[in-house]
Design a protein around this motif. Structure first.
Motif: not given
Length: 106
Positions: A51-54, A63-71
């Motif tokens: 997420t940080q790199l993207l 932010a680009f993250d997982n469906p559950d909102g986690t990084p």
């Protein structure tokens, strides 16, 4: 025609002589991906996709993250194999063999 790097690409691979010979073959009920890999490809400077790199998407500024909102951290390849933390292989398959690869997709 070959794809050209953008003006923002500072480190990229350009080996116009290498032909990966990619093909998808159905054998019975199974599908296999055939492709060639060479040593030139394995020397790329890579890093774990997170997420940080993207950063954030341009339009929604989210932010680009997982469906559950986690990084997000893409630490496994297509088959679930763990990626190298320091030098992950570019693309969907971690550490393909040099030469011809035959991967069962289904």
């Amino acid at each position: 025609d070959q794809a050209k790097p953008s003006s923002k690409d500072t480190e990229f691979t350009n080996d116009s002589t290498f032909q990966p010979e990619v093909k998808l073959v159905k054998e019975g009920e199974n599908g296999y991906l055939y492709f060639s890999s060479n040593q030139f490809w394995s020397g790329d400077k890579t890093q774990m996709i997170t997420t940080q790199l993207l950063g954030n998407a341009k339009i929604p500024k989210a932010a680009f993250d997982n469906p559950d909102g986690t990084p997000l951290k893409i630490d496994a390849d297509y088959f679930g194999n763990k990626r190298s933390e320091l030098h992950p292989t570019a693309g969907p398959f971690e550490t393909p063999a040099l030469g011809v690869n035959k991967l069962k997709l289904w």
